[in-house]
Structure formats: C-alpha cells, structure tokens
Design an enzyme around this catalytic site. Structure first.
Site, PDB file in Angstrom:
ATOM      1  N   ASN A   1       0.853  -1.183   0.000  1.00  0.00           N
ATOM      2  CA  ASN A   1       0.000   0.000   0.000  1.00  0.00           C
ATOM      3  C   ASN A   1       0.890   1.235   0.000  1.00  0.00           C
ATOM      4  O   ASN A   1       2.119   1.129   0.062  1.00  0.00           O
ATOM      5  CB  ASN A   1      -0.974  -0.014   1.186  1.00  0.00           C
ATOM      6  CG  ASN A   1      -0.271  -0.038   2.537  1.00  0.00           C
ATOM      7  OD1 ASN A   1       0.783   0.579   2.722  1.00  0.00           O
ATOM      8  ND2 ASN A   1      -0.853  -0.748   3.494  1.00  0.00           N
ATOM      9  N   ARG A   2       0.299   2.410  -0.094  1.00  0.00           N
ATOM     10  CA  ARG A   2       1.099   3.619  -0.232  1.00  0.00           C
ATOM     11  C   ARG A   2       2.033   3.838   0.968  1.00  0.00           C
ATOM     12  O   ARG A   2       3.181   4.228   0.803  1.00  0.00           O
ATOM     13  CB  ARG A   2       0.213   4.848  -0.424  1.00  0.00           C
ATOM     14  CG  ARG A   2       1.060   6.048  -0.845  1.00  0.00           C
ATOM     15  CD  ARG A   2       0.439   7.419  -0.567  1.00  0.00           C
ATOM     16  NE  ARG A   2      -0.970   7.496  -0.673  1.00  0.00           N
ATOM     17  CZ  ARG A   2      -1.648   8.194  -1.598  1.00  0.00           C
ATOM     18  NH1 ARG A   2      -0.993   8.828  -2.554  1.00  0.00           N
ATOM     19  NH2 ARG A   2      -2.948   8.265  -1.550  1.00  0.00           N
ATOM     20  N   LYS A   3       1.519   3.584   2.172  1.00  0.00           N
ATOM     21  CA  LYS A   3       2.343   3.773   3.368  1.00  0.00           C
ATOM     22  C   LYS A   3       3.546   2.835   3.348  1.00  0.00           C
ATOM     23  O   LYS A   3       4.685   3.249   3.626  1.00  0.00           O
ATOM     24  CB  LYS A   3       1.495   3.542   4.619  1.00  0.00           C
ATOM     25  CG  LYS A   3       2.233   3.719   5.937  1.00  0.00           C
ATOM     26  CD  LYS A   3       1.281   3.539   7.109  1.00  0.00           C
ATOM     27  CE  LYS A   3       2.007   3.698   8.445  1.00  0.00           C
ATOM     28  NZ  LYS A   3       2.987   2.619   8.671  1.00  0.00           N
ATOM     29  N   GLU A   4       3.303   1.563   3.038  1.00  0.00           N
ATOM     30  CA  GLU A   4       4.391   0.590   2.973  1.00  0.00           C
ATOM     31  C   GLU A   4       5.388   0.949   1.882  1.00  0.00           C
ATOM     32  O   GLU A   4       6.609   0.840   2.070  1.00  0.00           O
ATOM     33  CB  GLU A   4       3.815  -0.809   2.720  1.00  0.00           C
ATOM     34  CG  GLU A   4       2.982  -1.344   3.886  1.00  0.00           C
ATOM     35  CD  GLU A   4       2.120  -2.526   3.496  1.00  0.00           C
ATOM     36  OE1 GLU A   4       1.666  -3.246   4.406  1.00  0.00           O
ATOM     37  OE2 GLU A   4       1.877  -2.720   2.276  1.00  0.00           O
TER      38      GLU A   4
ATOM     39  N   ASP B   1      -6.227  -7.988   1.055  1.00  0.00           N
ATOM     40  CA  ASP B   1      -6.291  -9.431   0.821  1.00  0.00           C
ATOM     41  C   ASP B   1      -7.023  -9.730  -0.481  1.00  0.00           C
ATOM     42  O   ASP B   1      -6.617 -10.595  -1.259  1.00  0.00           O
ATOM     43  CB  ASP B   1      -7.018 -10.132   1.970  1.00  0.00           C
ATOM     44  CG  ASP B   1      -6.347  -9.922   3.312  1.00  0.00           C
ATOM     45  OD1 ASP B   1      -5.130  -9.674   3.328  1.00  0.00           O
ATOM     46  OD2 ASP B   1      -7.050  -9.999   4.341  1.00  0.00           O
TER      47      ASP B   1
END
Length: 490
Positions: free
Chosen positions: A205-208, A275
């Site tokens: 995701n963007r944060k990761e 998921d």
C-alpha cells in the site's frame, strides 16, 4: 494474454499456493450511548458478533470465493482460536489447509469493536506474538510449502509480519518457485524489498511503499520513479501500489505505469481489502490475464470488498458485475428470484450515487406498450429494477388461463432488454413490499393513473423521490393479444 471475460472460464482450473500469517478476526458490533461510571471510557452495548478467517487466511477465502483452488500453508497455536481457524478452513471445499501448530505461541487473534450504526471502529484488542517462527517451526513450514509447490500454478506470499514469512522461508520459496517457472506475488510488510528479491509482483500500500522507498509517494510521477528503483532492488517484474480512495498504480519493469482510479463506493470497512487485491491478482494472472486486465479486476475487487462489513471475500459474480457494464451481463445474471437478496445491488448502486428506478407488471406477452414504459423508465434513472409478478400472482390477478408464459420465461425476456438492469420476481398481488425494500428514487407506471393511485407512491415521496407516469400506447395490451390468439386472429 486474455481479456477479462476470456479469462473467467480458466479460473476454476487454477491452483494458488498461498502462504502467510493466519489470524482469527472477530467483530463485535454494538452502540455506545454512555460513559462508564468506573472510568472515563465508553460502554458498548453489544448487539452481535462475527468471527472470520483473517490475515492470509482471508486471502485464501477470497481465492476460493473467486472459484480457484487454494492450498494454504500457515501457522496456528494449540488453542481454541487455532482450532476454530482449522475447522473453518477445512469446511471450505476449495481450500486445502496445511497448518503447522506451534505450541509456544498463541494463534493470532484480533477483536474489533465496531459501531453498528456508523460502521466505525472504536477499539481493537490483539492476542499475538509477532516474533519470527523458531528454527524448528520454520523448517516445518518450508517443508510443507516445498511439498505443495509442484501442484500450484502461482504462489502468493501474504506477509503480516507475524512470524511465518521469515527471511529464510521467503528466500527458499521464491528460489524454488523460480526453478519451476512459477510466478510469485508478494503482499509485503517489510520495508526491505530486497527480502523479496526474485518475486514477480509486489503489492504494497502507499504507506508501505513510501517507507520502503523513502519517498513521499504523493504523486503518480513520484510513485512511478520510486517504483522503478524498487524494481531494481527487488529484481521483480512489477510493483503495484494501492492508494485507497485514489486507486492503484501498476509500474512494470518494461512499459509505462498504469493508474486506475478507485470505483466510487460507500466505504463500510477497509479490513481485508488488500487481501482481496492480492487474491484477485493471483487468480487473474494464473488464468492468463495481462497486467492491465489483472489490475482493473483487482481494483474492482477492492471496491466490492470495502463496501462490505467485516473481513470480506468477493465472489466471481460480484467481481464480474463490478467490472462489466450492466448491459453486457447475461440475462440470467439480472434476475432475482422471489425472496432473493437485493442488498448487494442496492448497496453498490447507492454507493456510486446512482438513481434507482422501479416499475412493475406481469409482462406476460411483451408488446410495444411495454417497451415504451420500460424505455421511459430507464431514461428517468441510472439503474432500472423491474418488479415481475410471479405465476401465482398473475393467476390471481388475471384468471386461471394466465400467465401464457411462466415467470422464468417472462423474466428472461425482460432481462435481455438493455433498458432493464435487474428483474425481481415477487409473490404478492402488489409490489408494495418490494418497493418498501428498494425505496427507489424514481417510481414509474404506465397507464391512466394519478400519482396518488400508484402503489408505493407515498414511500418514494417520503424519501424525496418522484413518480413518473407514462402514457400507454393505444391498441396494445396483453389481454387483447391473448384474446385475438384464442380467436385465431393473431
């Protein structure tokens, strides 16, 4: 490579080997109306609770819901939560669970307390040990995975950083998969993308992604540039960055970045949406889809998932309805039997801000008068639901000789029309109960009626909707057609 519809028949022949952190998700729904007298804390009046297979187990559930076979390798503790998960996975006909039991740790369990009215998460309680699996347990997991690998068409690693996907396990699985020419998708948790070196696709995701690339990731240009650097580090074919309400961006090693905006939906719960994305990507790529088709299918799957409460799985039918325009759906997919579930359609359309219209009738022998009403009704709304009297209802209203065609035949004829988005069969003599369930924005009726004579007008008006009256075409009626046929004048 194949387009979306061409891929679908192949999905049932695919096997996905899914490996990752299994957890038990519990949702406790209730309302908060007071503060505890014992401490400054809200008191939740519990109304109901749900238990779901979560974490990588939810990835497996999504794979199975899409119609593919899933071999799932995960870790549980010797406890009630582990036994619950084991039984739940074993009950899924398309999931083959291969679970390693570690007596030294509890099964990961997460309990979320949710406002039943606002679908707002108020508190989460976790039971877990996130440390890497012991060397003995790690080897048991690796042995189980390598034994199952030859049977898989694609491998999916779902990393929740709860101890299953150790550096050694990741390395051995990716290397073994590459030797067998099997693609590997990784939903990563570690900011060190080099850990997943040799995988086919990473789906942060963007944060990761921002943490792993040390970028802000706040524009498509920056995401594309940072992704190309990350691709070199991870030696992967592509990186897909999910961005919640801003959609998804796929950056392949070769070729231009592809961005798709998120579908406009009412977000009920984001739990497990990632998921669903991973599962859809794995199934679509295994079945022969190219990057673009797989990306758009995953984006549609995420939209369906977040519109549901709890840890959700997405069926192939739901995915198909989201990807394809309503007019392209087969007639049988647009028919809801009496008492059937309308809610998924209503939730989806309302979340997209679409005006729902409703009209009804027996539609025994379709004629130009019917077509005029249906066309006018569709022109007054974005999605048209047609209420269709059942055979028993028609017989009560029209007499023993009717209907000429049974309800299934009448429904199929209506559903084949481009103007009709959904046909719902009802058993009652009037559609009042059905209108109460739907609460359409537009209620359409053909014939010589006043607004006050139209069944359900008060329900629609109370919600700010409108009633549309359509003039009938003179000389066209089913009763007349039946009489002419009986007299040999048809």
């Amino acid at each position: 490579m194949l387009d979306f519809e061409a891929v679908l028949p192949a999905i049932g022949r695919q096997t996905v080997l899914c490996v990752g952190d299994l957890m038990l998700d519990e949702f406790v729904y209730g309302e908060v109306s007071r503060i505890s007298p014992e401490a400054p804390a809200p008191v939740i009046a519990v109304q109901r609770s749900e238990i779901n297979v979560g974490g990588a187990g939810n990835v497996a559930r999504n794979i199975a819901a899409l119609g593919a076979r899933c071999i799932f390798v995960g870790l549980i503790g010797d406890d009630a939560a582990g036994r619950t998960l084991s039984a739940a996975l074993a009950a899924e006909p398309l999931i083959e669970p291969v679970l390693v039991c570690d007596e030294s740790r509890p099964t990961t369990r997460k309990v979320r307390f949710v406002s039943a009215h606002f679908s707002t998460h108020m508190l989460r309680a976790d039971w877990e040990i996130a440390a890497p699996a012991s060397l003995m347990v790690e080897q048991q997991l690796i042995d189980a995975i390598l034994q199952q690998l030859p049977a898989a068409d694609i491998v999916l690693l779902s990393d929740y950083a709860k101890g299953v996907l150790t550096a050694r396990l990741i390395r051995e699985v990716i290397d073994a998969a590459r030797k067998l020419n099997k693609r590997v998708i990784v939903d990563p948790k570690s900011p060190n993308f080099a850990l997943y070196r040799g995988a086919t696709l990473l789906t942060p995701n963007r944060k990761e992604f921002a943490e792993a690339t040390r970028s802000r990731a706040d524009s498509q240009a920056e995401i594309a540039a940072s992704a190309r650097e990350a691709i070199a580090v991870a030696d992967c074919e592509a990186i897909l960055v999910t961005q919640s309400e801003q959609g998804m961006t796929l950056v392949p090693r070769d070729g231009e970045a592809i961005h798709v905006p998120a579908h406009p939906v009412k977000v009920r719960d984001v739990s497990g949406a990632g998921d669903t994305v991973a599962a859809v990507l794995a199934v679509m790529l295994a079945a022969g889809a190219d990057w673009d088709v797989a990306l758009r299918a995953a984006n549609a799957g995420a939209a369906v998932a977040v519109s549901k409460n709890g840890t959700a799985s997405v069926t192939l039918g739901e995915l198909r309805r989201k990807v394809l325009p309503p007019a392209s759906l087969a007639a049988e997919e647009k028919i809801v039997a009496a008492g059937g579930d309308l809610e998924p359609h209503l939730v989806e359309w309302r979340a997209e801000g679409l005006r729902i219209g409703f009209t009804n009738g027996c539609f025994d022998i379709l004629h130009p008068g019917h077509v005029k009403v249906l066309t006018a009704a569709r022109g007054a709304c974005d999605r048209l639901i047609v209420g269709l009297n059942s055979d028993a209802s028609v017989k009560r209203l029209k007499g023993e000789s009717r209907p000429v065609q049974d309800e299934r035949a009448r429904a199929e004829v209506l559903a084949a029309l481009e103007a009709v988005d959904l046909v719902v069969i009802f058993e009652e003599d009037t559609p009042l109960q059905l209108i109460t369930r739907i609460v359409p924005s537009v209620l359409v009726k053909g014939g010589d009626y006043t607004r006050e004579q139209v069944v359900g007008h008060e329900i629609v008006a109370a919600q700010g909707g409108e009633v549309v009256l359509v003039d009938i075409l003179p000389g066209h009626s089913t009763t007349t057609l039946v009489a002419r046929a009986q007299n040999g004048k048809a």
